[in-house]
Design a protein around this motif. Sequence first.
Motif, PDB file in Angstrom:
ATOM      1  N   UNK A  78     -16.074 -17.696   1.146  1.00 25.20           N
ATOM      2  CA  UNK A  78     -16.140 -16.471  -0.015  1.00 25.20           C
ATOM      3  C   UNK A  78     -14.744 -16.773  -0.713  1.00 25.20           C
ATOM      4  N   UNK A  79     -14.525 -16.468  -2.018  1.00 24.19           N
ATOM      5  CA  UNK A  79     -12.981 -17.189  -2.702  1.00 24.19           C
ATOM      6  C   UNK A  79     -12.653 -15.140  -2.583  1.00 24.19           C
ATOM      7  N   UNK A  80     -11.390 -15.617  -2.305  1.00 23.80           N
ATOM      8  CA  UNK A  80     -10.485 -14.638  -2.513  1.00 23.80           C
ATOM      9  C   UNK A  80      -9.624 -14.486  -3.343  1.00 23.80           C
ATOM     10  N   UNK A  81      -9.571 -12.984  -4.236  1.00 23.16           N
ATOM     11  CA  UNK A  81      -8.273 -13.461  -5.369  1.00 23.16           C
ATOM     12  C   UNK A  81      -7.238 -12.238  -4.812  1.00 23.16           C
ATOM     13  N   UNK A  82      -8.031 -11.134  -4.269  1.00 26.14           N
ATOM     14  CA  UNK A  82      -6.901 -10.088  -3.337  1.00 26.14           C
ATOM     15  C   UNK A  82      -7.400  -9.591  -2.148  1.00 26.14           C
TER      16      UNK A  82
ATOM     17  N   UNK B 245      -2.984 -14.909   2.808  1.00 27.20           N
ATOM     18  CA  UNK B 245      -3.202 -14.007   1.740  1.00 27.20           C
ATOM     19  C   UNK B 245      -2.424 -13.719   0.698  1.00 27.20           C
ATOM     20  N   UNK B 246      -1.538 -12.575   0.987  1.00 27.91           N
ATOM     21  CA  UNK B 246      -0.444 -11.395   0.440  1.00 27.91           C
ATOM     22  C   UNK B 246      -0.027 -12.587  -0.535  1.00 27.91           C
ATOM     23  N   UNK B 247       0.912 -13.496  -0.082  1.00 28.33           N
ATOM     24  CA  UNK B 247       1.518 -14.652  -1.339  1.00 28.33           C
ATOM     25  C   UNK B 247       0.374 -15.016  -1.460  1.00 28.33           C
ATOM     26  N   UNK B 248      -0.263 -15.634  -1.857  1.00 28.16           N
ATOM     27  CA  UNK B 248      -1.393 -15.967  -3.312  1.00 28.16           C
ATOM     28  C   UNK B 248      -2.012 -14.748  -4.194  1.00 28.16           C
ATOM     29  N   UNK B 249      -2.414 -13.319  -3.893  1.00 31.71           N
ATOM     30  CA  UNK B 249      -2.670 -13.036  -4.407  1.00 31.71           C
ATOM     31  C   UNK B 249      -2.814 -13.060  -6.273  1.00 31.71           C
ATOM     32  N   UNK B 250      -3.918 -13.105  -6.982  1.00 31.53           N
ATOM     33  CA  UNK B 250      -4.242 -13.235  -8.235  1.00 31.53           C
ATOM     34  C   UNK B 250      -4.547 -14.610  -8.354  1.00 31.53           C
ATOM     35  N   UNK B 251      -4.298 -15.630  -7.319  1.00 34.19           N
ATOM     36  CA  UNK B 251      -5.308 -17.028  -7.575  1.00 34.19           C
ATOM     37  C   UNK B 251      -6.284 -17.267  -6.702  1.00 34.19           C
ATOM     38  N   UNK B 252      -7.143 -17.752  -6.625  1.00 37.11           N
ATOM     39  CA  UNK B 252      -7.755 -18.054  -6.483  1.00 37.11           C
ATOM     40  C   UNK B 252      -8.145 -18.663  -4.939  1.00 37.11           C
ATOM     41  N   UNK B 253      -8.576 -17.701  -3.583  1.00 38.00           N
ATOM     42  CA  UNK B 253      -8.179 -18.735  -1.991  1.00 38.00           C
ATOM     43  C   UNK B 253      -9.553 -18.977  -1.861  1.00 38.00           C
ATOM     44  N   UNK B 254     -10.229 -19.514  -1.292  1.00 38.95           N
ATOM     45  CA  UNK B 254     -11.334 -20.304  -0.427  1.00 38.95           C
ATOM     46  C   UNK B 254     -10.785 -20.366   1.312  1.00 38.95           C
ATOM     47  N   UNK B 255     -11.439 -18.895   1.589  1.00 38.15           N
ATOM     48  CA  UNK B 255     -11.935 -18.755   2.537  1.00 38.15           C
ATOM     49  C   UNK B 255     -13.617 -19.324   3.288  1.00 38.15           C
ATOM     50  N   UNK B 256     -12.994 -20.470   4.907  1.00 38.26           N
ATOM     51  CA  UNK B 256     -14.868 -20.703   5.175  1.00 38.26           C
ATOM     52  C   UNK B 256     -14.354 -20.096   6.146  1.00 38.26           C
TER      53      UNK B 256
ATOM     54  N   UNK C 211      -7.519 -26.534  -5.583  1.00 36.81           N
ATOM     55  CA  UNK C 211      -7.372 -27.684  -5.681  1.00 36.81           C
ATOM     56  C   UNK C 211      -8.726 -27.827  -4.228  1.00 36.81           C
ATOM     57  N   UNK C 212      -8.573 -27.581  -3.511  1.00 34.17           N
ATOM     58  CA  UNK C 212      -9.280 -27.880  -2.595  1.00 34.17           C
ATOM     59  C   UNK C 212      -7.761 -28.547  -1.038  1.00 34.17           C
ATOM     60  N   UNK C 213      -6.406 -27.935  -1.494  1.00 30.07           N
ATOM     61  CA  UNK C 213      -5.827 -28.090  -0.367  1.00 30.07           C
ATOM     62  C   UNK C 213      -5.924 -27.078   0.754  1.00 30.07           C
ATOM     63  N   UNK C 214      -5.638 -27.944   1.998  1.00 22.38           N
ATOM     64  CA  UNK C 214      -5.958 -27.122   3.332  1.00 22.38           C
ATOM     65  C   UNK C 214      -4.524 -26.115   3.062  1.00 22.38           C
ATOM     66  N   UNK C 215      -4.434 -25.009   3.482  1.00 18.01           N
ATOM     67  CA  UNK C 215      -3.375 -24.470   3.756  1.00 18.01           C
ATOM     68  C   UNK C 215      -3.568 -23.416   4.717  1.00 18.01           C
TER      69      UNK C 215
ATOM     70  N   UNK D  61      -9.685 -10.928  10.613  1.00 23.90           N
ATOM     71  CA  UNK D  61      -8.939 -12.197   9.863  1.00 23.90           C
ATOM     72  C   UNK D  61      -9.363 -13.510  11.545  1.00 23.90           C
ATOM     73  N   UNK D  62     -10.168 -12.792  12.387  1.00 22.84           N
ATOM     74  CA  UNK D  62     -10.546 -13.668  13.078  1.00 22.84           C
ATOM     75  C   UNK D  62     -11.690 -14.847  13.081  1.00 22.84           C
ATOM     76  N   UNK D  63     -12.804 -14.175  11.559  1.00 28.68           N
ATOM     77  CA  UNK D  63     -14.062 -14.472  11.601  1.00 28.68           C
ATOM     78  C   UNK D  63     -13.494 -16.061  10.746  1.00 28.68           C
ATOM     79  N   UNK D  64     -11.985 -16.235  10.303  1.00 26.35           N
ATOM     80  CA  UNK D  64     -11.800 -17.063   9.118  1.00 26.35           C
ATOM     81  C   UNK D  64     -11.564 -18.281   9.915  1.00 26.35           C
ATOM     82  N   UNK D  65     -11.891 -19.767   9.393  1.00 23.30           N
ATOM     83  CA  UNK D  65     -11.784 -21.411  10.095  1.00 23.30           C
ATOM     84  C   UNK D  65     -10.524 -21.886   9.155  1.00 23.30           C
ATOM     85  N   UNK D  66     -10.773 -21.273   7.832  1.00 23.20           N
ATOM     86  CA  UNK D  66      -9.971 -22.098   6.771  1.00 23.20           C
ATOM     87  C   UNK D  66      -9.934 -21.763   5.509  1.00 23.20           C
ATOM     88  N   UNK D  67      -8.364 -21.766   5.226  1.00 20.07           N
ATOM     89  CA  UNK D  67      -8.808 -21.610   3.963  1.00 20.07           C
ATOM     90  C   UNK D  67      -8.137 -22.800   3.074  1.00 20.07           C
ATOM     91  N   UNK D  68      -8.257 -22.698   1.630  1.00 18.04           N
ATOM     92  CA  UNK D  68      -8.133 -24.029   0.761  1.00 18.04           C
ATOM     93  C   UNK D  68      -7.512 -23.174  -0.529  1.00 18.04           C
TER      94      UNK D  68
END
Length: 108
Positions: free
Chosen positions: A35-39, A17-28, A81-85, A71-78
């Motif tokens: 939830x979409x995280x921008x920061x 999440x820290x490395x992706x700051x400013x880019x949309x990251x979808x947390x499932x 473009x939908x790529x699994x992170x 952070x224990x609630x997050x199952x996946x992060x994308x």
Amino acid sequence: MVDLILPGRGRRLVRLLAARRGRPTVLRLADGREVTAWNSVWGRDWGAEWEHLTLNLSPRVAGAEVASLSSGDVAEMFDDAGGLLHRRASGCEEGARPAPRPLDLRRS
């Protein structure tokens, strides 16, 4: 720095999440919500296994939901473009303490 401050079970997620700051990251989340995280900002309470996250607050992102979760609630992060992170591993993640066993106070 994250390892020194937050050696919790979600440290890989926090790093990503820290490395992706400013880019949309979808947390499932484990309950299926997304939830979409921008920061994010994070911390870890004394004795807690997982870090707590506050998303989209610093700085505020117009139209983005501010969310507070573990952070224990997050199952996946994308990525956007939908790529699994990231996918939460089952059981203990590297560096995590195992769950404590209850004390057996019975006398033999």
